[in-house]
Scaffold this active site. Structure first.
Site, PDB file in Angstrom:
ATOM      1  N   GLU A 220       1.126  -1.430   0.091  1.00 23.87           N
ATOM      2  CA  GLU A 220      -0.358  -0.425  -0.001  1.00 23.87           C
ATOM      3  C   GLU A 220       0.659   1.069   0.012  1.00 23.87           C
ATOM      4  O   GLU A 220       0.688   2.304  -1.052  1.00 23.87           O
ATOM      5  CB  GLU A 220      -0.677  -0.407   1.309  1.00 23.87           C
ATOM      6  CG  GLU A 220      -1.837  -0.968   1.253  1.00 23.87           C
ATOM      7  CD  GLU A 220      -2.891  -1.043   2.075  1.00 23.87           C
ATOM      8  OE1 GLU A 220      -2.897  -1.290   3.060  1.00 23.87           O
ATOM      9  OE2 GLU A 220      -4.153  -0.955   2.014  1.00 23.87           O
TER      10      GLU A 220
ATOM     11  N   GLU B  20      -3.868 -10.294   3.492  1.00 26.99           N
ATOM     12  CA  GLU B  20      -4.870 -10.318   4.001  1.00 26.99           C
ATOM     13  C   GLU B  20      -5.551 -11.338   5.508  1.00 26.99           C
ATOM     14  O   GLU B  20      -6.707 -11.275   5.814  1.00 26.99           O
ATOM     15  CB  GLU B  20      -6.190  -9.290   4.037  1.00 26.99           C
ATOM     16  CG  GLU B  20      -5.014  -7.856   5.009  1.00 26.99           C
ATOM     17  CD  GLU B  20      -3.620  -7.262   3.231  1.00 26.99           C
ATOM     18  OE1 GLU B  20      -3.250  -7.921   2.733  1.00 26.99           O
ATOM     19  OE2 GLU B  20      -3.264  -6.355   3.169  1.00 26.99           O
TER      20      GLU B  20
HETATM   21  C1  1HE Z   1       6.436  -8.952  12.346  1.00 31.01           C
HETATM   22  C2  1HE Z   1       5.981  -8.566  10.882  1.00 31.01           C
HETATM   23  C3  1HE Z   1       4.688  -7.388  11.211  1.00 31.01           C
HETATM   24  C4  1HE Z   1       7.882  -9.607  10.509  1.00 31.01           C
HETATM   25  N1  1HE Z   1       3.784  -7.566  12.451  1.00 31.01           N
HETATM   26  N2  1HE Z   1       5.799  -8.337  13.232  1.00 31.01           N
HETATM   27  N3  1HE Z   1       1.468  -8.462   7.345  1.00 31.01           N
HETATM   28  C5  1HE Z   1       1.906  -9.326   7.017  1.00 31.01           C
HETATM   29  O1  1HE Z   1       0.814 -10.748   6.813  1.00 31.01           O
HETATM   30  C6  1HE Z   1       3.485 -10.192   6.898  1.00 31.01           C
HETATM   31  C7  1HE Z   1       4.342 -11.025   7.445  1.00 31.01           C
HETATM   32  N4  1HE Z   1       5.378 -11.446   7.450  1.00 31.01           N
HETATM   33  C8  1HE Z   1       5.865 -12.264   6.900  1.00 31.01           C
HETATM   34  O2  1HE Z   1       5.289 -12.923   6.741  1.00 31.01           O
HETATM   35  C9  1HE Z   1       7.351 -12.800   7.330  1.00 31.01           C
HETATM   36  O3  1HE Z   1       7.719 -11.612   8.434  1.00 31.01           O
HETATM   37  C10 1HE Z   1       7.702 -11.912   5.913  1.00 31.01           C
HETATM   38  C11 1HE Z   1       7.966 -12.256   5.173  1.00 31.01           C
HETATM   39  C12 1HE Z   1       7.541 -10.399   6.135  1.00 31.01           C
HETATM   40  C13 1HE Z   1      10.250 -12.298   6.013  1.00 31.01           C
HETATM   41  O4  1HE Z   1      10.306 -13.033   6.272  1.00 31.01           O
HETATM   42  P1  1HE Z   1      11.439 -13.069   7.668  1.00 31.01           P
HETATM   43  O5  1HE Z   1      11.950 -14.603   7.775  1.00 31.01           O
HETATM   44  O6  1HE Z   1      13.077 -12.743   6.969  1.00 31.01           O
HETATM   45  O7  1HE Z   1      11.495 -13.245   9.129  1.00 31.01           O
HETATM   46  P2  1HE Z   1      10.638 -13.366  10.165  1.00 31.01           P
HETATM   47  O8  1HE Z   1      11.389 -13.955  11.576  1.00 31.01           O
HETATM   48  O9  1HE Z   1       9.361 -13.848   9.542  1.00 31.01           O
HETATM   49  O10 1HE Z   1      10.357 -11.815  10.892  1.00 31.01           O
HETATM   50  C14 1HE Z   1      11.984 -11.157  12.017  1.00 31.01           C
HETATM   51  C15 1HE Z   1      10.502 -10.916  12.839  1.00 31.01           C
HETATM   52  O11 1HE Z   1       9.862  -9.520  12.392  1.00 31.01           O
HETATM   53  C16 1HE Z   1       9.835 -11.597  13.731  1.00 31.01           C
HETATM   54  O12 1HE Z   1       9.839 -11.377  15.310  1.00 31.01           O
HETATM   55  P3  1HE Z   1      10.304 -11.947  16.321  1.00 31.01           P
HETATM   56  O13 1HE Z   1      10.669 -11.240  17.071  1.00 31.01           O
HETATM   57  O14 1HE Z   1       9.814 -13.869  16.310  1.00 31.01           O
HETATM   58  O15 1HE Z   1      11.953 -11.473  15.577  1.00 31.01           O
HETATM   59  C17 1HE Z   1       8.270 -11.107  13.371  1.00 31.01           C
HETATM   60  O16 1HE Z   1       7.702 -11.375  14.070  1.00 31.01           O
HETATM   61  C18 1HE Z   1       8.834  -9.918  13.054  1.00 31.01           C
HETATM   62  N5  1HE Z   1       7.864  -9.241  11.680  1.00 31.01           N
HETATM   63  N6  1HE Z   1       6.116  -8.844   9.669  1.00 31.01           N
HETATM   64  C19 1HE Z   1       4.764  -7.728  13.538  1.00 31.01           C
HETATM   65  N7  1HE Z   1       3.634  -7.746  10.128  1.00 31.01           N
HETATM   66  C20 1HE Z   1      -2.891  -0.280   6.544  1.00 31.01           C
HETATM   67  S1  1HE Z   1      -3.753  -2.046   7.004  1.00 31.01           S
HETATM   68  C21 1HE Z   1      -2.314  -3.124   6.223  1.00 31.01           C
HETATM   69  C22 1HE Z   1      -2.957  -4.688   6.276  1.00 31.01           C
HETATM   70  C23 1HE Z   1      -1.279  -5.947   6.158  1.00 31.01           C
HETATM   71  O17 1HE Z   1      -0.701  -5.162   6.333  1.00 31.01           O
HETATM   72  S2  1HE Z   1      -1.801  -7.251   5.876  1.00 31.01           S
HETATM   73  C24 1HE Z   1       0.009  -7.988   6.073  1.00 31.01           C
HETATM   74  C25 1HE Z   1       0.329  -7.754   7.379  1.00 31.01           C
END
Ligand code: 1HE
Length: 258
Positions: free
Chosen positions: A109, A129
């Site tokens: 976005e 989402e």
């Molecule tokens: C997060 C987030 C997040 C990572 N909110 N903490 N977005 C998503 O559904 C995408 C969610 N994220 C992922 O699918 C993956 O993190 C990635 C593909 C982007 C990257 O993977 P990777 O292997 O490099 O990282 P990771 O091990 O998954 O994440 C590293 C840390 O970032 C981990 O935290 P930690 O404390 O365990 O180290 C994750 O929890 C954290 N993290 N993404 C919070 N999104 C205005 S409305 C918009 C609506 C949306 O955006 S919906 C889509 C949300």
């Protein structure tokens, strides 16, 4: 720590999303920092680049923070995204995004509110989402659909499928695919060039073009004539036109034949 780093290089502002340990997931504090940086860029730069520190451009909404919110807090959060994104889309200057790694959910976005999107070849795009049980809230239903169309956005949201950079380029989500690891350099080069345009023309490109397109056919043509006649009579336009006629203007970069 600022969640968005800001730097002014000549006439170009560089905004770096700076929460790499959380994959630049956008918390409320980060949206507030982005708003400050965007406003500063609009005030003092002629063009801006938005990029992300770490492995990814942006993993979208901070899901940890979001999961704690009431309905009304969710609405306020979405409106805060809209407010800052509209100052990117319809601000004073053009914004170029330099994309790499994941450009997911709210990250897509954000990118869709910039005027040119440059991506590294390994960049990927998704709207998960549906899997998270939420909906786009950062203008995606208006701005992502404008780029890729409603049908393709439905596909992405329903299936959660990941779009490659080539697919993203085919549906106008990506404007340029850079050499590996060079998206930022290419975005900066474009921004430096854009910064040499007449500021009023840049302003009208980002403020008038989409609005003209969204209006009726006849109203659009009328609006266009008003905008065109207003720009061509400014002293800056007069000087630039004279420079061309006197052969002082930079020539078009015509690609050499193969
Ligand atoms: C997060 C987030 C997040 C990572 N909110 N903490 N977005 C998503 O559904 C995408 C969610 N994220 C992922 O699918 C993956 O993190 C990635 C593909 C982007 C990257 O993977 P990777 O292997 O490099 O990282 P990771 O091990 O998954 O994440 C590293 C840390 O970032 C981990 O935290 P930690 O404390 O365990 O180290 C994750 O929890 C954290 N993290 N993404 C919070 N999104 C205005 S409305 C918009 C609506 C949306 O955006 S919906 C889509 C949300």
């Amino acid at each position: 720590m600022a969640f968005v780093e800001y730097e002014l290089q000549g006439d170009v502002a560089i905004l770096r999303l700076n929460r790499p340990d959380k994959r630049n997931a956008m918390s409320d504090a980060m949206v507030a920092d982005l708003a400050v940086a965007v406003d500063r860029a609009n005030r003092e730069a002629k063009c801006a680049v938005i990029c992300g520190n770490g492995k990814h451009f942006c993993a979208g909404l901070d899901l940890a923070e979001h999961s704690e919110k009431t309905v009304m807090e969710g609405v306020a959060g979405s409106r805060a995204w809209h407010a800052v994104f509209s100052r990117i889309q319809h601000g004073q200057i053009p914004f170029v995004s330099a994309l790499h790694g994941a450009v997911v959910g709210g990250g897509l976005e954000l990118a869709s509110n910039t005027h040119i999107r440059v991506a590294d070849p390994e960049t990927y795009f998704a709207l998960p989402e549906g899997q998270r049980g939420i909906f786009v809230g950062g203008s995606g239903s208006v701005n992502i659909t404008r780029l890729m169309g409603v049908s393709r956005m439905m596909d992405l949201m329903l299936t959660g499928r990941v779009l490659s950079v080539e697919e993203a380029e085919r549906c106008s989500v990506v404007s340029y695919i850079a050499e590996p690891g060079k998206a930022f350099d290419k975005a900066l080069e474009l921004a430096q060039r854009i910064a040499t345009n007449a500021p009023l023309t840049n302003y009208l490109v980002v403020n008038a073009l989409q609005r003209i397109h969204d209006s009726g056919f006849d109203e659009g043509l009328f609006f266009e004539s008003m905008v065109a006649s207003m720009t061509q009579t400014t002293p800056e336009a007069q000087e630039r036109l004279k420079a061309f006629l006197e052969k002082r203007a930079k020539r078009l970069d015509i690609p050499a034949a193969e």
